[in-house]
Write an enzyme that holds these catalytic residues in place. Structure first.
Site, PDB file in Angstrom:
ATOM      1  N   HIS A  46       0.809  -1.215   0.000  1.00  0.00           N
ATOM      2  CA  HIS A  46       0.000   0.000   0.000  1.00  0.00           C
ATOM      3  C   HIS A  46       0.846   1.269   0.000  1.00  0.00           C
ATOM      4  CE1 HIS A  46      -3.658  -2.242   0.421  1.00  0.00           C
ATOM      5  NE2 HIS A  46      -3.290  -2.784   1.562  1.00  0.00           N
ATOM      6  N   ARG A  72       7.156  -5.307   3.082  1.00  0.00           N
ATOM      7  CA  ARG A  72       5.875  -5.969   2.907  1.00  0.00           C
ATOM      8  C   ARG A  72       5.644  -6.030   1.399  1.00  0.00           C
ATOM      9  NH1 ARG A  72      -0.114  -4.492   5.166  1.00  0.00           N
ATOM     10  NH2 ARG A  72       0.279  -2.489   4.142  1.00  0.00           N
ATOM     11  N   GLU A 147      -5.022 -11.685   8.584  1.00  0.00           N
ATOM     12  CA  GLU A 147      -5.864 -10.489   8.498  1.00  0.00           C
ATOM     13  C   GLU A 147      -7.264 -10.769   7.959  1.00  0.00           C
ATOM     14  OE1 GLU A 147      -3.753  -7.710   6.004  1.00  0.00           O
ATOM     15  OE2 GLU A 147      -2.966  -9.287   4.724  1.00  0.00           O
ATOM     16  N   ASP A 173      -7.282  -4.573   8.082  1.00  0.00           N
ATOM     17  CA  ASP A 173      -8.026  -5.591   7.348  1.00  0.00           C
ATOM     18  C   ASP A 173      -8.741  -6.544   8.291  1.00  0.00           C
ATOM     19  OD1 ASP A 173      -7.817  -5.099   4.551  1.00  0.00           O
ATOM     20  OD2 ASP A 173      -5.691  -5.592   4.661  1.00  0.00           O
TER      21      ASP A 173
END
Length: 253
Positions: A46, A72, A147, A173
C-alpha cells in the site's frame, strides 16, 4: 544487536520494535533507520514506492547499519518476494495468507532449492546476505500476515507450517473482516482483541514470532506486554502530517 542476526531474533521471539515506511524518501528513511529501531519495513503493498523506491529505501536503511530492512511485498507471489529479497530485504511480510498451503508457498518463495523455489540472482543482497544459498535461507525471515476470518480459522495450521518464522497482524483488514464499518471501528473491538489473543497464543505454542502493526509507541508497548514478540509503529506519512499539524497549531497559538 547486529542486523545479521535479525531472522534468528525473530525465530527466538526476542522483543523488537520497528517502524513503517510508505514514502519514497530515502534520505528520510535513512534518518529514521538511525534512531535505534530494530527494523524498518518498507510497504510495497500500500506504500507509495515502486521497485526503485524499495531498492533506495533498503540501501538507505543499510547505510546506517543498525536496523534490519524488511519489505511488505504486494502479494504472495514468488516474483515479488524474490525481487524484494534480491534487493537486500532481511525479511518479507507476506499479505493475505489464509491457509497453511498459502503459508508454505510463501516459505518456498523465500528459500533456494532444494528447500524452495527462489531463483538465484541476488543482485544487491549478495553484498550483505549470503550469497551462498544456505546462508541466505538462514538469514532471511518469512513472515505471513493474518488479516481475515479464514486466516483466523486456520491460524494454528499456519503457525505450524515449516519455515514460517512469524505471523503478523494486519489490524485494519482484520477489523474490517470482523465486521467493522471502518478500519478502527470500536464496535468490533471485543472480537478484535479476542482474535489477537488467539493469534498470539497460536504463535507462542508453535514457537514462532508474533508481530502486529500499531498506531503509536504506547500501543506497541501494550501489545508487547500482551505477548506479541515484535510490534511496528505507525508510518512516516502519518507522523509527517501529525508533526506539521502540531507546529501549525503552535504557530497560530
Amino acid at each position: 544487536m547486529t542486523v545479521e542476526n535479525f531472522a534468528a531474533r525473530i525465530r527466538a521471539r526476542e522483543p523488537m520494535t520497528g517502524y513503517w515506511v510508505v514514502l519514497d524518501n530515502p534520505v528520510g528513511t535513512e534518518r529514521i533507520a538511525g534512531q535505534g529501531w530494530d527494523y524498518v519495513c518498507v510497504d510495497a503493498q500500500h506504500g507509495l514506492l515502486d521497485y526503485k523506491g524499495i531498492l533506495g529505501s533498503l540501501t538507505a536503511i543499510d547505510a546506517r547499519g543498525t536496523a534490519a530492512g524488511m519489505v511488505r511485498v504486494p502479494a504472495n507471489d514468488p516474483f515479488w518476494i524474490g525481487q524484494s529479497l534480491d534487493a537486500g530485504a532481511r525479511g518479507v511480510i507476506v499479505p493475505m495468507v489464509n491457509t497453511a498451503e498459502q503459508a508454505a508457498a510463501a516459505v518456498s518463495a523465500c528459500r533456494y532449492p532444494p528447500h524452495g523455489v527462489r531463483s538465484y540472482g541476488p543482485m544487491r543482497s549478495m553484498l550483505r546476505i549470503g550469497p551462498a544459498p544456505a546462508v541466505a535461507d538462514r538469514e532471511v525471515a518469512c513472515i505471513v500476515m493474518v488479516e481475515t476470518r479464514e486466516a483466523l480459522a486456520n491460524v494454528t495450521e499456519i503457525c505450524a507450517t515449516d519455515g514460517v518464522d512469524a505471523v503478523y497482524i494486519g489490524p485494519s483488514d482484520l477489523t474490517i473482516a470482523l465486521g467493522g464499518a471502518t478500519s478502527t471501528d470500536p464496535a468490533v473491538s471485543e472480537e478484535f482483541e479476542a482474535a489477537l489473543a488467539v493469534v498470539a497464543e497460536a504463535a507462542r505454542a508453535a514457537g514462532i514470532g508474533a508481530g502486529i502493526h500499531t498506531p503509536s509507541g504506547e500501543a506497541a508497548a501494550r501489545r508487547l506486554a500482551q505477548g506479541f514478540s515484535f510490534a511496528t509503529v505507525a508510518c512516516d506519512l502519518n507522523h509527517l502530517e501529525q508533526a506539521a499539524a502540531a507546529h501549525l497549531a503552535a504557530a497560530r497559538g
